[in-house]
Design an enzyme around this catalytic site. Structure first.
Site, short mmCIF file in Angstrom:
data_model
loop_
_atom_site.label_atom_id
_atom_site.label_comp_id
_atom_site.label_asym_id
_atom_site.label_seq_id
_atom_site.Cartn_x
_atom_site.Cartn_y
_atom_site.Cartn_z
N HIS A 146 -18.41 2.12 -3.35
CA HIS A 146 -17.32 2.50 -4.25
C HIS A 146 -16.17 1.53 -4.06
O HIS A 146 -15.86 1.14 -2.94
CB HIS A 146 -16.84 3.92 -3.91
CG HIS A 146 -15.68 4.35 -4.72
ND1 HIS A 146 -15.81 4.84 -6.01
CD2 HIS A 146 -14.35 4.35 -4.46
CE1 HIS A 146 -14.61 5.13 -6.49
NE2 HIS A 146 -13.71 4.84 -5.57
N ARG A 177 -1.93 15.98 -9.74
CA ARG A 177 -1.24 15.01 -8.89
C ARG A 177 -0.63 13.89 -9.71
O ARG A 177 0.46 13.39 -9.40
CB ARG A 177 -2.23 14.43 -7.86
CG ARG A 177 -2.61 15.41 -6.77
CD ARG A 177 -3.84 14.92 -6.01
NE ARG A 177 -3.68 13.60 -5.48
CZ ARG A 177 -4.68 12.72 -5.34
NH1 ARG A 177 -5.92 13.03 -5.67
NH2 ARG A 177 -4.44 11.52 -4.85
N SER A 192 -10.32 12.88 -2.43
CA SER A 192 -10.71 12.78 -3.84
C SER A 192 -11.88 11.81 -3.99
O SER A 192 -12.92 12.13 -4.60
CB SER A 192 -9.49 12.30 -4.65
OG SER A 192 -9.86 11.88 -5.92
N ASP A 244 -11.74 18.33 -8.04
CA ASP A 244 -11.03 17.05 -7.92
C ASP A 244 -10.43 16.65 -9.27
O ASP A 244 -9.30 16.18 -9.35
CB ASP A 244 -11.97 15.96 -7.41
CG ASP A 244 -11.29 14.60 -7.48
OD1 ASP A 244 -10.27 14.42 -6.77
OD2 ASP A 244 -11.73 13.73 -8.24
N1 URA Z 1 -9.16 7.33 -7.10
C1 URA Z 1 -9.63 8.59 -6.99
O1 URA Z 1 -10.77 8.86 -7.33
N2 URA Z 1 -8.82 9.56 -6.50
C2 URA Z 1 -7.54 9.32 -6.10
O2 URA Z 1 -6.88 10.21 -5.66
C3 URA Z 1 -7.06 8.00 -6.23
C4 URA Z 1 -7.89 7.02 -6.73
#
Ligand code: URA
Length: 449
Positions: free
Chosen positions: A82, A168, A183, A161
């Site tokens: 990732h 957020r 997250s 999430d």
């Molecule tokens: N990428 C994500 O998937 N989550 C975050 O909180 C920030 C960047």
């Protein structure tokens, strides 16, 4: 259990139990906890942080809030990767076949682009015929057969999430290390891999502006991986300019194919080799990073990585001819507009976010998730960091199907993305640190950007 007591406990610096975190996550997902209480909790976390145990518990709760991929019937150690970056980052297109060619199965879920960032699924779909929606059974069979499959994210993955991230975003609580870490890791865990390699970007265009901050985020994610039994390692890599020369879906596929032929840009090739080496070591196919790099370099050289990409494209319905003649198979934009420099100097940095926004104006990306993208649109950088520029030199080419006036704003953004000064640029390594469960290995003294 009362939500207000949990918020107060975190506000006062207390450690929440797994039951309290579960109350919050489940209550917020079901609608029993309103946005204002979830926002107050997120702000309390922003200021008070989370312990490693709390972060791992939150991650697990978010990972199990929706669908999860079970890859256990695919033999071998499944390794995912990732990146926290996103402009011109076509590493998955190169790393997935490369790692699969080395014998590590890749069963990957990828996303679409949103805003200035690109997404692997959009890139793959620029190949005529390529299907990114596979039945689970076909997905697993393909990985068993050719070692590699990439599909789009299922709609019901990590809904907790999704909901919390949206909250957020509008409550100034995105840039909290434990919240970002949980997250990202919740999505990786739900996607089923046994091991995870992370590319944490640092620089002006990244979430993390300093190497220290990026290392802190990487350490938090590696610790989560350890806690949940998914061995994780991370590279901290420089993001003072987009990777390679191409931004935009079909343009990036073409550059990825060139890289798989061993003819790719140096920065892109080197980052792919670093990330893929970590994957090979975690996947148990090599004992050392050096050995892994030698193996992967050989796979690029002798065409086996490219053959794996061809098999992958064919298996998912794409035209395999793209491998031999990308320019005649991939969509091509009608117009190329030159972006010329109005000043002289040496390129010090290229703001990836701004260049990504310029590409979005040309149709390469989406402003909202329902926008249609133009697979042919994008930007080819001509000048990169360290290059000398004279007034009037071409900095970049805009590839598009827009009218001249529509392309004007993109040209303005692209030109403004280049920062020039009359001084040479110090050599800087692309990979600044490596973070594993053994700690942080700093490869460069560069400590702030
Ligand atoms: N990428 C994500 O998937 N989550 C975050 O909180 C920030 C960047």
């Amino acid at each position: 259990m009362r939500t207000v007591d949990i918020i107060r406990k975190k506000r006062n610096g207390g450690e929440l139990s797994q039951a309290e975190l579960s109350h919050l996550v489940q209550g917020y997902c079901s609608g029993d906890i309103p946005d204002y209480q979830a926002a107050a909790w997120a702000m309390a976390v922003y200021f008070q942080g989370l312990t490693a145990r709390e972060t791992a518990d939150l991650t697990g709760l978010m990972a199990s809030s929706g669908d999860q991929l079970d890859l256990s019937d695919i033999p071998g150690v499944k390794v995912d990767k990732h990146s926290t970056g996103g402009v011109g980052d076509k590493t998955t297109l190169i790393i997935a076949p490369l790692v699969a060619a080395a014998g590590v199965p890749v069963a990957k879920m990828s996303g679409r682009g949103l805003g200035h960032t690109g997404g692997t699924i959009d890139k793959l779909e620029s190949i005529p015929g390529f299907r990114t929606e596979l039945e689970r059974g076909d997905f697993v069979s393909q990985v068993k057969e050719i070692g590699l499959a990439v599909i789009g994210q299922s709609g019901n993955m990590t809904p907790a999430d999704k909901q919390l991230y949206a909250l957020r975003d509008v409550t100034a609580t995105v840039d909290s290390v434990p919240l970002i870490a949980s997250s990202i890791m919740s999505k990786k865990i739900a996607a089923g891999a046994d091991r995870i390699v992370l590319d944490v970007k640092v620089g002006s265009g990244a979430f993390m502006k300093t190497v220290e901050a990026a290392e802190e985020l990487a350490e938090a994610m590696v610790a989560i991986g350890e806690q949940v039994g998914r061995n994780t390692s991370a590279l901290i890599s420089d993001m003072d300019q987009p990777l390679g020369f191409a931004i935009g879906n079909a343009l990036e596929v073409e550059e990825a194919i060139r890289t798989l032929r061993g003819e790719g840009p140096e920065d892109l090739t080197s980052l792919c080799l670093e990330l893929a080496s970590q994957m090979i070591v975690l996947g148990g196919k090599s004992d050392t990073i050096q050995q892994a790099k030698e193996l992967l370099t050989a796979l690029l050289k002798d065409g086996r990585a490219l053959d794996k990409f061809r098999a992958f494209v064919e298996a998912q319905g794409g035209d395999p001819g793209v491998v031999d003649a990308p320019e005649s198979i991939l969509p091509v934009a009608a117009t190329r507009t030159e972006v010329r420099s109005t000043e002289a100097g040496i390129v010090q940095a290229i703001d990836a976010e701004q260049l990504g926004a310029a590409a979005m104006h040309l149709g390469a990306g989406r402003a909202t998730k329902d926008d249609r993208i133009d697979p042919a649109a994008g930007i080819l950088m001509v000048k990169k960091v360290g290059d000398a520029v004279a007034t009037g030199d071409v900095l970049a080419l805009l590839c598009h199907n827009r009218t001249p006036s529509e392309a004007e704003e993109a040209a303005r953004l692209a030109a403004a993305a280049y920062r020039m000064e009359h001084k040479p640029v110090a050599d800087r390594p692309l990979v600044l640190s490596i973070v594993t469960s053994n700690g942080v290995q700093r490869l460069s003294d560069k400590d702030s950007m």
